[in-house]
Design a protein around this motif. Structure first.
Motif, PDB file in Angstrom:
ATOM      1  N   ASN A  60     102.287   1.366 -20.987  1.00 38.94           N
ATOM      2  CA  ASN A  60     103.553   2.024 -20.684  1.00 38.94           C
ATOM      3  C   ASN A  60     104.126   2.426 -22.032  1.00 38.94           C
ATOM      4  OD1 ASN A  60     103.682   1.468 -17.769  1.00 38.94           O
ATOM      5  ND2 ASN A  60     103.737  -0.655 -18.449  1.00 38.94           N
ATOM      6  N   MET A  61     103.843   3.648 -22.465  1.00 29.74           N
ATOM      7  CA  MET A  61     104.199   4.105 -23.806  1.00 29.74           C
ATOM      8  C   MET A  61     105.642   4.604 -23.818  1.00 29.74           C
ATOM      9  SD  MET A  61     103.133   4.541 -26.933  1.00 29.74           S
ATOM     10  CE  MET A  61     101.377   4.357 -26.724  1.00 29.74           C
ATOM     11  N   ILE A  62     106.453   3.950 -24.633  1.00 30.27           N
ATOM     12  CA  ILE A  62     107.852   4.321 -24.786  1.00 30.27           C
ATOM     13  C   ILE A  62     108.023   4.844 -26.204  1.00 30.27           C
ATOM     14  CG2 ILE A  62     110.248   3.520 -24.715  1.00 30.27           C
ATOM     15  CD1 ILE A  62     109.117   1.158 -22.936  1.00 30.27           C
ATOM     16  N   GLN A  63     108.273   6.139 -26.342  1.00 31.69           N
ATOM     17  CA  GLN A  63     108.498   6.734 -27.661  1.00 31.69           C
ATOM     18  C   GLN A  63     109.990   6.689 -27.946  1.00 31.69           C
ATOM     19  OE1 GLN A  63     106.562  10.452 -28.619  1.00 31.69           O
ATOM     20  NE2 GLN A  63     105.095  10.157 -26.946  1.00 31.69           N
ATOM     21  N   CYS A  64     110.336   6.171 -29.118  1.00 32.01           N
ATOM     22  CA  CYS A  64     111.748   5.979 -29.430  1.00 32.01           C
ATOM     23  C   CYS A  64     111.995   6.250 -30.904  1.00 32.01           C
ATOM     24  CB  CYS A  64     112.131   4.531 -29.075  1.00 32.01           C
ATOM     25  SG  CYS A  64     113.883   4.175 -29.150  1.00 32.01           S
ATOM     26  N   ASP A  65     112.967   7.094 -31.200  1.00 30.41           N
ATOM     27  CA  ASP A  65     113.450   7.220 -32.582  1.00 30.41           C
ATOM     28  C   ASP A  65     114.876   6.657 -32.595  1.00 30.41           C
ATOM     29  OD1 ASP A  65     114.694   9.447 -31.370  1.00 30.41           O
ATOM     30  OD2 ASP A  65     114.017  10.877 -32.861  1.00 30.41           O
ATOM     31  N   ALA A  66     115.901   7.468 -32.505  1.00 34.08           N
ATOM     32  CA  ALA A  66     117.266   6.949 -32.384  1.00 34.08           C
ATOM     33  C   ALA A  66     117.636   6.738 -30.913  1.00 34.08           C
ATOM     34  CB  ALA A  66     118.258   7.896 -33.041  1.00 34.08           C
ATOM     35  N   LYS A  67     116.779   7.241 -30.010  1.00 33.14           N
ATOM     36  CA  LYS A  67     116.933   7.038 -28.569  1.00 33.14           C
ATOM     37  C   LYS A  67     115.552   7.164 -27.936  1.00 33.14           C
ATOM     38  CE  LYS A  67     117.799  11.875 -27.497  1.00 33.14           C
ATOM     39  NZ  LYS A  67     118.660  12.839 -26.837  1.00 33.14           N
ATOM     40  N   ILE A  68     115.445   6.797 -26.686  1.00 34.48           N
ATOM     41  CA  ILE A  68     114.160   6.937 -25.994  1.00 34.48           C
ATOM     42  C   ILE A  68     113.875   8.423 -25.825  1.00 34.48           C
ATOM     43  CG2 ILE A  68     112.927   6.552 -23.828  1.00 34.48           C
ATOM     44  CD1 ILE A  68     114.461   3.905 -23.580  1.00 34.48           C
ATOM     45  N   GLN A  69     112.718   8.839 -26.318  1.00 35.60           N
ATOM     46  CA  GLN A  69     112.315  10.237 -26.241  1.00 35.60           C
ATOM     47  C   GLN A  69     111.397  10.522 -25.056  1.00 35.60           C
ATOM     48  OE1 GLN A  69     113.451  12.712 -28.054  1.00 35.60           O
ATOM     49  NE2 GLN A  69     114.655  11.446 -29.432  1.00 35.60           N
ATOM     50  N   ASP A  70     110.555   9.531 -24.701  1.00 31.52           N
ATOM     51  CA  ASP A  70     109.594   9.752 -23.625  1.00 31.52           C
ATOM     52  C   ASP A  70     109.070   8.401 -23.146  1.00 31.52           C
ATOM     53  OD1 ASP A  70     108.006  11.162 -21.840  1.00 31.52           O
ATOM     54  OD2 ASP A  70     106.466  11.681 -23.303  1.00 31.52           O
ATOM     55  N   VAL A  71     108.780   8.325 -21.862  1.00 35.02           N
ATOM     56  CA  VAL A  71     108.126   7.156 -21.278  1.00 35.02           C
ATOM     57  C   VAL A  71     106.971   7.689 -20.441  1.00 35.02           C
ATOM     58  CG1 VAL A  71     108.356   5.150 -19.771  1.00 35.02           C
ATOM     59  CG2 VAL A  71     110.294   5.866 -21.172  1.00 35.02           C
ATOM     60  N   ILE A  72     105.756   7.252 -20.750  1.00 33.23           N
ATOM     61  CA  ILE A  72     104.576   7.760 -20.058  1.00 33.23           C
ATOM     62  C   ILE A  72     103.558   6.640 -19.894  1.00 33.23           C
ATOM     63  CG2 ILE A  72     103.563   8.581 -22.211  1.00 33.23           C
ATOM     64  CD1 ILE A  72     102.325  10.904 -20.606  1.00 33.23           C
TER      65      ILE A  72
END
Length: 129
Positions: free
Chosen positions: A32-44
């Motif tokens: 469950n890949m959660i991409q996050c910089d200053a906020k969640i950008q994508d969940v896939i």
């Protein structure tokens, strides 16, 4: 087999993505890949290596990983799974007190500051070479 993976996609991680992602890919393990910089950008949901290789990186802004940790903590299904965080360690202070599963932080530069732990957290610095 399924895990949560938080990928730090902040600007300071530029050039590190391929390296850190190679640490988590295992056959027959879904991420469950959660991409996050200053906020969640994508969940896939990443089911195989091809999906991981073709995943588009989103973000490259500031760094706040806590929103991704809070996202996992608020989801009953995800909160039962183990979590791995891929980062350079230049993050906000992290609170794992509501995470139920085990967590591992793999950092390319320094350990993250932890304000609260659930007692099931380990950190490692990975060799850049």
């Amino acid at each position: 087999n399924e895990i949560n993976a938080i990928l730090d996609t902040s600007g300071s991680m530029g050039g590190e993505f391929e390296k850190v992602l190679s640490y988590i890919f295992q056959n027959d393990v879904q991420n469950n890949m959660i991409q996050c910089d200053a906020k969640i950008q994508d969940v896939i949901l990443i089911k195989n290596k091809k999906e991981l290789e073709t995943m588009k990186i989103s973000g490259l802004g500031g760094t706040e990983i806590q929103p991704a940790i809070d996202y996992i903590a608020s989801n009953k299904i995800l909160n039962k799974l183990n979590t791995i965080i891929l980062t350079d360690g230049y993050t906000d202070s992290l609170d794992f007190s509501l995470i139920k599963g085990k967590s591992i932080i793999l950092s390319t530069a320094q350990k993250c500051t932890i304000t609260k732990s659930n007692g099931r957290l380990k950190q490692f610095i990975i060799d850049k070479n």
